[in-house]
Design a protein around this motif. Structure first.
Motif, PDB file in Angstrom:
ATOM      1  N   ILE A   1      -4.391  -5.059 -10.342  1.00  0.00           N
ATOM      2  CA  ILE A   1      -3.634  -4.372  -9.300  1.00  0.00           C
ATOM      3  C   ILE A   1      -3.773  -5.170  -8.020  1.00  0.00           C
ATOM      4  O   ILE A   1      -4.883  -5.449  -7.578  1.00  0.00           O
ATOM      5  CB  ILE A   1      -4.168  -2.941  -9.113  1.00  0.00           C
TER       6      ILE A   1
ATOM      7  N   SER B   1      -2.435   1.845  -7.191  1.00  0.00           N
ATOM      8  CA  SER B   1      -3.826   2.237  -7.433  1.00  0.00           C
ATOM      9  C   SER B   1      -3.912   3.552  -8.192  1.00  0.00           C
ATOM     10  O   SER B   1      -4.752   3.716  -9.071  1.00  0.00           O
ATOM     11  CB  SER B   1      -4.576   2.386  -6.113  1.00  0.00           C
TER      12      SER B   1
ATOM     13  N   LYS C   1      -5.882   4.226 -11.765  1.00  0.00           N
ATOM     14  CA  LYS C   1      -6.896   5.246 -12.020  1.00  0.00           C
ATOM     15  C   LYS C   1      -6.400   6.254 -13.044  1.00  0.00           C
ATOM     16  O   LYS C   1      -7.176   6.738 -13.872  1.00  0.00           O
ATOM     17  CB  LYS C   1      -7.252   5.950 -10.712  1.00  0.00           C
TER      18      LYS C   1
ATOM     19  N   ASP D   1      -8.811  -3.214  -9.744  1.00  0.00           N
ATOM     20  CA  ASP D   1      -8.072  -2.663  -8.612  1.00  0.00           C
ATOM     21  C   ASP D   1      -8.343  -3.507  -7.371  1.00  0.00           C
ATOM     22  O   ASP D   1      -9.386  -3.381  -6.750  1.00  0.00           O
ATOM     23  CB  ASP D   1      -8.506  -1.215  -8.391  1.00  0.00           C
ATOM     24  N   GLU D   2      -7.426  -4.368  -7.032  1.00  0.00           N
ATOM     25  CA  GLU D   2      -7.565  -5.268  -5.875  1.00  0.00           C
ATOM     26  C   GLU D   2      -8.940  -5.936  -5.862  1.00  0.00           C
ATOM     27  O   GLU D   2      -9.658  -5.854  -4.866  1.00  0.00           O
ATOM     28  CB  GLU D   2      -7.366  -4.488  -4.569  1.00  0.00           C
TER      29      GLU D   2
ATOM     30  N   GLN E   1     -12.207  -2.439  -5.736  1.00  0.00           N
ATOM     31  CA  GLN E   1     -11.877  -3.360  -4.653  1.00  0.00           C
ATOM     32  C   GLN E   1     -13.114  -3.818  -3.900  1.00  0.00           C
ATOM     33  O   GLN E   1     -13.279  -4.982  -3.609  1.00  0.00           O
ATOM     34  CB  GLN E   1     -10.921  -2.637  -3.705  1.00  0.00           C
TER      35      GLN E   1
ATOM     36  N   SER F   1       0.854  -1.184   0.000  1.00  0.00           N
ATOM     37  CA  SER F   1       0.000   0.000   0.000  1.00  0.00           C
ATOM     38  C   SER F   1       0.894   1.239   0.000  1.00  0.00           C
ATOM     39  O   SER F   1       1.913   1.277   0.671  1.00  0.00           O
ATOM     40  CB  SER F   1      -0.956   0.030   1.188  1.00  0.00           C
TER      41      SER F   1
END
Lengths: 319, 334, 299
Positions: free
Chosen positions: B226, B64, B68, B194-195, B113, B59
């Motif tokens: 991701i 991320s 985006k 994304d996750e 996510q 993180s």
């Protein structure tokens, strides 16, 4: 010894004005955890494992059944007695950020349990807090910080340190890794192993991550829809009996790309819907997803049966 | 899987030529009270169509933000500082907000996510999926047929039931699949996930990955996955891009990167998910990721790196080709 | 330093701060700002229009409005703030207790609060005030004890949701007694809510004071307060003496508005979620893990 005897907990799910669904979150769970053991509990979201954790530490009251900690009943304890039992068992929450007051510093968070049970001098308290923080691999300078100033891993360390301050015998860990990065998960897992030795702890480790459970625990219980379907020693995991346990194992292998046929396997329709949109059946709750099931399975509830020392399975077909 | 790999073994030159996504020198900045935070620094990336790329990092590594940014989404006060993004030859950054909105969805979709927040809670899944199609000029009747087709495509036993159910009636995994059906029904050529699995259970996770894989095969779209979980990347990705402190530190074919990581960071990441460590415990990366507004001089990973020498702490390492992968390191493993 | 603090705050907040500061300063410095006496009757100068010698004119018995406004402000603000402190403290604890302990105690406490809300507030105040008699102190207590219900209800609702949160559950598990959970965790986390109810309440209690004074049960009419000045000037409006009511009215509006704006802003500032810096999604890592790494790192 920590024992749960035939625990039941039913929640009433209220939809607006229309119907009242009863959800059996925990449906007749019995388990016993020996001192020094690392007991893993694995299951999917909604299988009732978090409710079980809360029942075990006394945050919720069971509808039926009892929780015994070293022969004293936790679910009936009140007042002073409850406070004394609470010293023995602590819960580590999934998200450490939500589990700690965001308006106070780590020092205040850490000294709260000490204030509750002991009358230490300020200096004494400070030394103790510092030593616990060092035990979980943190610098004592974090005492001045607020929770939002720490990283996820550091927060989980503080949460662990806090639950250790009362020197409990049992630690219930409710998905302690779920909110962390993979690289940090490894750190926390190692820390858990260390702390267990250092403080002579007994863990009840709850997770949906089979890898972590396998790594840490010596006994693994598999939970499906409020019931424990299999309890087995770690080294027997590869020979698991219950179809649901095998389903979990396969999904792990598939995910890591270790199986050739994973694509077709995983895409088998309705595979994942197991445990969701569940129709209440009189028999084995797994029957509707099970390739071995027949009429008998969906009509009769299988009980946990001992098949070897420390290995219990609840299944009609595979025994 | 076998099919997928053989597809990747076509001449590498062609891939460069017909890159679906090409990013060059992308830098995204966020002003913060503690100084300018460069969340993505000087990122270059070429992605061929039909490829699954895993964007891996901890993180705060900028993965991320990168995801985006490819769709032209940077939340204010963040801004694009420099660089160029092109999807299928079209520049993303030069589009007007209105064009960008129409373009998103048709050309590139994103899967978030948290499946709970992807759908509006007060409309049925079907209503939202049909609306997504009609908003791009499809008539209602065929939109409904298309919706049913895709719900079936993502493996629902009973698409008719799903179409009339509300998001809260589905489990996380089912919601995530329904959302994928919605994204896919617009037939984008690039999907950013994304996750997508962090909020899901194990059974749902493996199912979702298989689904992404299947989508790639049926529609030959590219997918950027991701994730912070290397195990996940190993299962499905063709290429892996490892990010650290806003930079790409290693990029190459998944098999190469995961079996012979050249960068010490990649190596350490792999070590921390190696459950069968002979030494007993899990290998971990000491220390904490750096604060992006206050990066150390030289290599950002140097303070945590077991291989670091004096040079690493002074000079930023260059990109270079190492065992078939691009690696940003002074002392790569070869 | 004060200017530094103000920088970057919204305009409405700046204006409110300045207005409130100005009003308080003038009230405190009243004797220096006006040569007149707020009580002495001067029949030679009744109904003077604002301007000449009397900045805001004089009332029906020749007292200087500006002077009475300054002295009256002391009473009004004192009543407003003190009665609100009473009501906030009482209401917060009442609500927190009711919400946290729950069960039949909660039901009982809330029915009592509902009953008090159901009675017309003015009636209640009149009865109590009639028994206790006039006077500033009695007025403060009466207003305080009749306006805590709203705070109690809001705090209770807040506590009901807070007590399901993990950090409260954690405190319970760590053996923290309920008194300490309320004072250390629940009330501090309810502060944003309390701040809003309180600021709105200050306005209300200034108005209550005015009404009671008008009915002859609050501040005796010869002593100035914004409330009885406003009410006292009503009859004179018919005679064209608009200024007698206008200035106290303006003072009340300005004060109440400033306090409400500040309260709104206070809620924003006190919001615990705001502590997390929204600009940096990555958390600032100022406190590194110490030299002791966990074993198994292989180092």
């Amino acid at each position: 010894m920590l024992k749960a005897c035939d625990l039941h907990k039913t929640y009433c799910q209220r939809s607006f004005l229309i119907k009242h669904d009863l959800v059996k979150a925990v449906d007749g769970v019995s388990l016993s955890v020996m001192p020094g053991q690392t007991f893993g509990l694995i299951g999917e979201t909604g299988c009732g494992k978090s409710t079980l954790a809360r029942l075990m530490v006394g945050l919720e009251h069971p509808d039926a059944g009892m929780v015994l900690i070293d022969e004293s009943r936790l679910d009936r304890a009140k007042g002073r007695q409850l406070r004394d039992v609470r010293k023995k068992i602590q819960l580590v929450f999934q998200d450490p950020y939500l589990a700690m007051d965001s308006r106070i510093t780590i020092w205040q968070i850490m000294k709260e349990p000490l204030d509750n049970f002991f009358q230490f001098s300020e200096q004494d308290e400070q030394d103790r807090v510092a030593s616990f923080l060092i035990d979980v691999g943190l610098d004592t300078s974090v005492m001045k910080a607020y929770t939002h100033e720490l990283s996820g891993g550091q927060r989980q360390r503080v949460a662990l340190a806090r639950s250790l301050t009362l020197l409990p015998k049992y630690l219930v860990l409710d998905e302690p890794l779920a909110s962390l990065d993979v690289s940090v998960q490894a750190q926390i897992l190692n820390l858990l192993v260390n702390l267990k030795e250092r403080f002579e702890l007994t863990y009840i480790f709850i997770s949906h991550d089979l890898n972590a459970v396998q790594h840490l625990c010596d006994t693994i219980a598999v939970m499906f829809f409020g019931k424990i379907v299999e309890v087995l020693p770690r080294f027997e995991l590869s020979r698991a009996v219950h179809p649901y346990t095998n389903m979990l194992l396969e999904s792990l292998e598939r995910r890591e790309g270790q199986r050739e046929d994973w694509l077709e396997q995983a895409l088998a329709k309705g595979h994942e819907e197991a445990g969701q949109n569940h129709d209440e059946t009189p028999g084995c709750s797994f029957a509707q997803y099970c390739s071995y099931a027949d009429m008998y399975c969906s009509a009769n509830i299988p009980a946990l049966k001992q098949i070897k020392d420390g290995w219990q399975v609840a299944c009609w077909k595979k025994l | 899987m076998v099919l997928a790999l053989s597809k990747q073994q076509e001449p590498a030159n062609d891939i460069r030529l017909e890159a679906l996504l090409s990013i060059s020198g992308l830098t995204v900045c966020f002003p913060t009270p503690r100084g300018l935070c460069r969340a993505v620094r000087d990122l270059d990336l070429q992605l061929a169509s039909g490829t699954i790329l895993a964007l891996v990092g901890e993180s705060g590594s900028g993965k991320s933000v990168t995801g985006k940014a490819i769709l032209g989404l940077v939340e204010p006060p963040g801004y694009f500082a420099s660089g160029e993004i092109a999807v299928a030859g079209e520049s993303v950054l030069s589009k007007t907000p209105e064009n960008l909105r129409l373009w998103r969805g048709v050309k590139a979709g994103i899967i978030f996510q948290d499946p709970a927040s992807s759908f509006d809670q007060v409309f049925t899944i079907g209503a939202q999926m049909v609306e997504a199609l009609t908003a791009h000029g499809v008539d209602v009747g065929s939109a409904r047929r298309e919706t049913l087709k895709w719900l079936d495509g993502v493996g629902f036993r009973d698409p008719e039931r799903i179409i009339s159910s509300y998001p809260f009636e589905l489990s996380g995994g089912m919601r995530q699949r329904a959302y994928i059906a919605m994204v896919m029904s617009l037939r984008p050529s690039l999907i950013i996930a994304d996750e997508p699995t962090t909020a899901l259970d194990m059974l749902a996770q493996s199912r979702l990955l298989a689904l992404l894989q299947q989508m790639r095969q049926t529609t030959s779209c590219s997918i950027i996955l991701i994730t912070h979980d290397l195990g996940l990347a190993a299962g499905i990705a063709d290429e892996v891009l490892v990010m650290y402190a806003g930079q790409a530190v290693e990029h190459g074919e998944a098999r190469n990167v995961l079996s012979q990581p050249a960068h010490p960071y990649t190596r350490a990441l792999i070590g921390s998910v190696n459950w069968n460590n002979p030494r007993g415990g899990l290998a971990t990366i000491p220390g904490q990721p750096p604060v992006l507004s206050d990066l150390p001089p030289g290599c950002a990973f140097a303070p945590r790196c077991s291989e670091a020498v004096a040079l690493c702490k002074q000079e930023e390492p260059p990109d270079r080709l190492q065992t078939g992968a691009i690696c940003r390191c002074h002392r790569p493993f070869i | 330093m004060i200017l530094d603090q103000m920088r970057g705050r919204p305009l409405a907040v700046k204006i409110s701060l300045i207005a409130l500061g100005l009003i308080i300063a003038m009230i405190l410095l009243a004797p220096l700002l006006t040569p007149y006496d707020p009580i002495t009757v001067d029949l030679a100068h009744v109904f003077q229009t604002p301007g000449t010698g009397h900045l805001m004119g004089t009332d029906s018995v020749g007292r200087d409005i500006f002077c009475r406004l300054l002295y009256g402000g002391r009473v009004s603000l004192l009543v407003g703030v003190l009665s609100m402190i009473i009501s906030t403290v009482f209401g917060s604890f009442y609500g927190a207790l009711s919400g946290y302990l729950g069960g039949s105690l909660d039901a009982l406490l809330m029915r009592v609060a509902d009953a008090m809300l159901a009675l017309p507030n003015m009636l209640l105040m009149l009865v109590i005030q009639a028994i206790a008699g006039p006077g500033v102190f009695n007025l403060i207590v009466v207003i305080g004890l009749t306006s805590w219900m709203q705070t109690a209800r809001m705090v209770r609702a807040e506590v009901l949701s807070l007590k399901e949160r993990d950090f409260i559950k954690a405190s319970m598990l760590l053996g923290t007694p309920w008194r300490r959970i309320i004072t250390r965790h629940l009330l501090p986390h309810s502060l944003p809510t309390i701040a809003v109810v309180t600021t709105v309440g200050v306005g209300h209690s200034i108005m209550s004071e005015a009404s009671l004074s008008f009915l002859g049960l609050g501040i005796p009419p010869f002593k100035p307060s914004w409330g009885n000045m406003l009410m006292g000037g009503q009859n004179s409006i018919m005679m064209g003496a608009w200024w007698i009511s206008l200035f106290p009215g303006l003072a009340i509006v300005m004060t109440v508005l400033s306090i409400i704006y500040l309260g709104d802003y206070l809620q924003l500032v006190l919001n615990p979620r705001r502590i997390v810096d929204p600009a940096t999604e990555q958390r600032s890592v100022m406190y590194g893990i110490g030299s002791i790494e966990t074993a198994g790192t292989g180092k």
